[in-house]
Design an enzyme around this catalytic site. Structure first.
Site, PDB file in Angstrom:
ATOM      1  N   PHE A 174       0.832  -1.211   0.000  1.00  8.45           N
ATOM      2  CA  PHE A 174       0.000   0.000   0.000  1.00  8.45           C
ATOM      3  C   PHE A 174       0.865   1.260   0.000  1.00  8.45           C
ATOM      4  O   PHE A 174       0.791   2.095  -0.912  1.00  8.45           O
ATOM      5  CB  PHE A 174      -0.916  -0.047   1.222  1.00  8.45           C
ATOM      6  N   ASN A 231       8.971  -7.157  10.975  1.00  5.03           N
ATOM      7  CA  ASN A 231       9.109  -5.792  11.475  1.00  5.03           C
ATOM      8  C   ASN A 231      10.386  -5.552  12.274  1.00  5.03           C
ATOM      9  O   ASN A 231      10.948  -4.453  12.227  1.00  5.03           O
ATOM     10  CB  ASN A 231       7.904  -5.427  12.340  1.00  5.03           C
ATOM     11  N   TYR A 252       2.212  -5.942  17.473  1.00  4.12           N
ATOM     12  CA  TYR A 252       2.464  -5.129  16.284  1.00  4.12           C
ATOM     13  C   TYR A 252       3.300  -3.899  16.639  1.00  4.12           C
ATOM     14  O   TYR A 252       4.370  -3.651  16.064  1.00  4.12           O
ATOM     15  CB  TYR A 252       1.149  -4.704  15.620  1.00  4.12           C
ATOM     16  N   LYS A 265       7.283  -3.139  15.719  1.00  2.00           N
ATOM     17  CA  LYS A 265       7.648  -1.936  14.963  1.00  2.00           C
ATOM     18  C   LYS A 265       8.655  -1.101  15.759  1.00  2.00           C
ATOM     19  O   LYS A 265       9.598  -0.537  15.189  1.00  2.00           O
ATOM     20  CB  LYS A 265       6.408  -1.109  14.636  1.00  2.00           C
TER      21      LYS A 265
END
Length: 320
Positions: free
Chosen positions: A11, A81, A131, A135
């Protein structure tokens, strides 16, 4: 200037690639898992030595890392990540130590914000789920690498091509499938949280500015819309844009990760000073472009994956 984009089919990566293609004096190099790319690589499994050999052959002046995982189990998230960012840094130190690295991080690294306040880059990082934690680990790998590197902590990106797994992209496709059916009921989770939405095209512009700026850049910069918007407002705006004639029901629930963060808003002053960047596109522009990208294709068309912050999505999913 030779700029390599990793995760170029995602994206955010696809928009960064498009923006670089329109930038004078830049040759864009494509990094992806699919054959035919200038660099075929999966950072989740890459070995630093082999990646360094490939990078040395390409000799990039800058690398924009858009590769990242937004969902899956903690192991998958950590592999992409956290480990992926560390392997990339190790390979760059060996193959192209003078290249600038622009790494796309996430506002989820900050964790819950205090209602009515914005967070600066100096704010404590308190991610509430794997998540955000993975990150953050990627950010630490980049900022401690010794490279000429900057992490762009992206808010909640929205706009054309938003993935179906997230609220804006998923809802747009559900509204498209519903068409003009006035009996259609779309049930969503709790929409009371506030998020900092930023247009994906503005994120791409920030990434290009960071990659091409000749002067030093701070190690971490927030890239967001700069204001908190209630998720319910996003839904209502998208419903109006789509001309949806059915009914939206807010059933409560949603993802635990999103429920734990009721407020998210980034201070973007540092990005304005360092890059001369600020968002140009508002939420209505973003949702109009998202709707056009969905309505122009077949119903249910899947979107592309990306990177950014977390927000409750239909069926308990999330969008970064």
């Amino acid at each position: 200037m030779r700029i390599l984009v990793l995760g170029s089919s995602g994206f955010l990566g696809s928009h960064v690639t498009e923006r670089l293609g329109a930038t004078e004096g830049v040759r864009t190099l494509i990094g992806a898992r699919s054959p035919g790319a200038d660099l075929v690589v999966d950072l989740a499994t890459a070995r630093a030595g082999r990646l360094a050999e490939a990078l040395a052959a390409l000799s990039p002046d800058a690398v924009v890392n858009c590769a990242g995982a937004v969902g899956g189990d903690p192991v998958t998230l950590a592999e992409v990540n956290a480990r992926g960012a560390a392997v990339l840094c190790a390979a760059l130190r060996e193959a192209a130590p003078r290249a600038r690295l622009v790494h796309l991080g996430s506002a989820a690294e900050y964790g819950p914000g205090r209602a009515g306040e914005t967070v600066t880059e100096e704010a404590p990082t308190r991610p509430v789920a794997p998540y955000g934690a993975t990150k953050l680990a990627g950010t630490v790998a980049v900022t401690s690498s010794g490279l000429d590197a900057v992490v762009l902590r992206v808010g909640n990106p929205v706009g054309p091509g938003a993935p179906e797994a997230g609220l804006p992209g998923g809802l747009a496709r559900r509204l498209h499938r519903a068409g003009g059916d006035t009996a259609e009921v779309v049930r969503l989770g709790d929409l009371s949280a506030y998020r900092d939405f930023v247009d994906v095209r503005d994120v791409a512009r920030a990434a290009v500015l960071a990659a091409t700026r000749p002067e030093p850049v701070p190690p971490v910069l927030n890239v967001g819309g700069g204001r908190a918007v209630r998720v319910r407002e996003l839904v209502r705006t998208l419903v109006r844009t789509a001309g949806f004639a059915g009914r939206i029901e807010e059933a409560g629930g949603g993802s635990a990760r999103s429920a734990a963060v009721g407020w998210q808003c980034s201070d973007i002053t540092a990005a304005r000073r360092a890059l001369g960047w600020e968002p140009r596109l508002g939420l209505e522009d973003s949702l109009a472009a998202l709707w056009a990208s969905v309505a122009g294709g077949p119903p249910g068309r899947a979107g592309r994956a990306g990177a950014g912050g977390a927000v409750a999505a239909p069926g308990g999913g999330a969008v970064r």
